[in-house]
Design an enzyme around this catalytic site. Sequence first.
Site, PDB file in Angstrom:
ATOM      1  N   GLU A  90       0.813  -0.752  -0.440  1.00  0.00           N
ATOM      2  CA  GLU A  90      -0.032  -0.489  -0.034  1.00  0.00           C
ATOM      3  C   GLU A  90       0.755   0.882   0.515  1.00  0.00           C
ATOM      4  OE1 GLU A  90      -4.372  -1.767   1.772  1.00  0.00           O
ATOM      5  OE2 GLU A  90      -3.011  -1.203   3.754  1.00  0.00           O
ATOM      6  N   CYS A 103       3.153   8.396   1.556  1.00  0.00           N
ATOM      7  CA  CYS A 103       3.970   7.525   2.112  1.00  0.00           C
ATOM      8  C   CYS A 103       4.098   5.925   1.124  1.00  0.00           C
ATOM      9  CB  CYS A 103       2.970   7.484   3.161  1.00  0.00           C
ATOM     10  SG  CYS A 103       3.463   5.922   4.798  1.00  0.00           S
ATOM     11  N   CYS A 110       7.259  -6.884   6.487  1.00  0.00           N
ATOM     12  CA  CYS A 110       8.514  -6.813   7.268  1.00  0.00           C
ATOM     13  C   CYS A 110       9.209  -8.037   7.975  1.00  0.00           C
ATOM     14  CB  CYS A 110       8.210  -5.782   8.328  1.00  0.00           C
ATOM     15  SG  CYS A 110       9.693  -4.977   9.159  1.00  0.00           S
ATOM     16  N   CYS A 114       7.592  -6.070  15.098  1.00  0.00           N
ATOM     17  CA  CYS A 114       7.487  -5.211  15.860  1.00  0.00           C
ATOM     18  C   CYS A 114       6.093  -5.648  16.651  1.00  0.00           C
ATOM     19  CB  CYS A 114       6.981  -3.668  15.600  1.00  0.00           C
ATOM     20  SG  CYS A 114       8.567  -3.135  14.807  1.00  0.00           S
ATOM     21  N   CYS A 117       2.318  -3.653  15.343  1.00  0.00           N
ATOM     22  CA  CYS A 117       2.313  -2.978  14.065  1.00  0.00           C
ATOM     23  C   CYS A 117       1.936  -4.309  13.486  1.00  0.00           C
ATOM     24  CB  CYS A 117       4.179  -2.945  13.606  1.00  0.00           C
ATOM     25  SG  CYS A 117       3.931  -2.752  11.233  1.00  0.00           S
ATOM     26  N   CYS A 344      -0.859   5.106  10.254  1.00  0.00           N
ATOM     27  CA  CYS A 344       0.358   4.565  10.017  1.00  0.00           C
ATOM     28  C   CYS A 344      -0.307   3.508  11.199  1.00  0.00           C
ATOM     29  CB  CYS A 344       1.114   5.412  11.845  1.00  0.00           C
ATOM     30  SG  CYS A 344       1.308   7.374  11.055  1.00  0.00           S
TER      31      CYS A 344
END
Length: 371
Positions: A90, A103, A110, A114, A117, A344
């Site tokens: 995205e 962004c 990933c 974390c 996230c 975010c």
Amino acid sequence: MTNLLDLDAAGLAALFADLGEKPFRAKQVSHWVHQRLVGEVEAMTDLSRTLRERLAMVATICGPIVVSDTTATDGTRKWLLDVGAGNAVEMVYIPEDDRGTLCISSQAGCALDCAFCSTGKQGFNRNLTTAEIVGQLWHANRALVADGIAVPWVEQGRAPITNVVLMGMGEPLANYDSVVSSLRVFLDDNAYGLSRRRVTLSTSGLVPALDRLREDCPVALAVSLHAGNDPLRDRLVPINRKYPLAQLLAACLRYLDRAPRDFVTFEYVMLDGVNDTTDHARELAGLVRDVPCKFNLIPWNPFPGAALRTSPRARILAFQKTLMDAGFVTTIRKTRGEDIDAACGQLAGRVQDRTKRRIRIHDAAGATTAH
Ligand code: SAH
Ligand code: SF4
């Protein structure tokens, strides 16, 4: 076939050298691709027909495949881009009065996992190529121009996107080579010509790669801190076990010698009952005492399946006040695009995980919450 979006200035120069053409052709083509945003070699009308034909034999312009394109009530716009083999990433456009920020994503998923996230929870499939990273900016500019975006800087002949943040899916420093080539294209005056201050890379703190970036292509830096002591950061940002806070902060100081701005932005996600008390804020202020920095507090954005809560507003304000009283400029990030899951940490795309993350999460149910 070479995708022209995959090449930085050095790559384009090499392509034209191979074709036995003069170096200025590389710049001419860069203007066509990245400034005039053409989608095919045929459109480059100041190249001779013969050269266009020769170029078209070896090169194409192959932009992203758009799966969906959604605009939120606040004007934030999110694109889902197919990157093949069942993966999609995205990117998000955030309009403001004096700028247009994009962004962008650097990886399909990933690997760093974390605790808070959504991308991390999806697992990891692969690094994006330079073409897939640059293609995001290329496509967003094209789409906004095609829609007839009415902002003053476009009326003055500039591109709609004025700022780029590498804060989408993925850890940019874990995809170093493609990210640095892409940064070079963003900064190149023959391509997007953005100033280093208008390109921000956000990292969870890969120290050796940060030292390389300082040498190779220093842009504005944001570091995802999220905790003021190692035991807490170990839980929230697992890469901290490899590069603990003392090493990370020392790397930030080294980076600042070369950085386009004279401060680092520390991002700090506000998690209810986890890292959000005024004691945490005081500890944090003590930790970064010697690092020129600003804080950006990010109210945690929920995503399905996460057993965390965002801090109540009053606690975020008290945290901000403690940092400000200690002398740190501290802003609270405005949540944008919430109604389309574009805020975010909500970018999930579609990731064919190759790390067996989901099984681990399932086994560790409960242990992944940050308490
Ligand atoms: N991998 C890089 C960049 C992508 S994440 C990094 O970690 O810095 C961009 C920012 O969003 C980071 O500061 C990240 O910690 C934060 N973030 C991740 N998930 C979030 C969530 N659910 N709510 C709010 N912020 C989040
Ligand atoms: Fe990766 Fe950044 Fe998400 Fe951590 S916060 S899992 S480093 S994208």
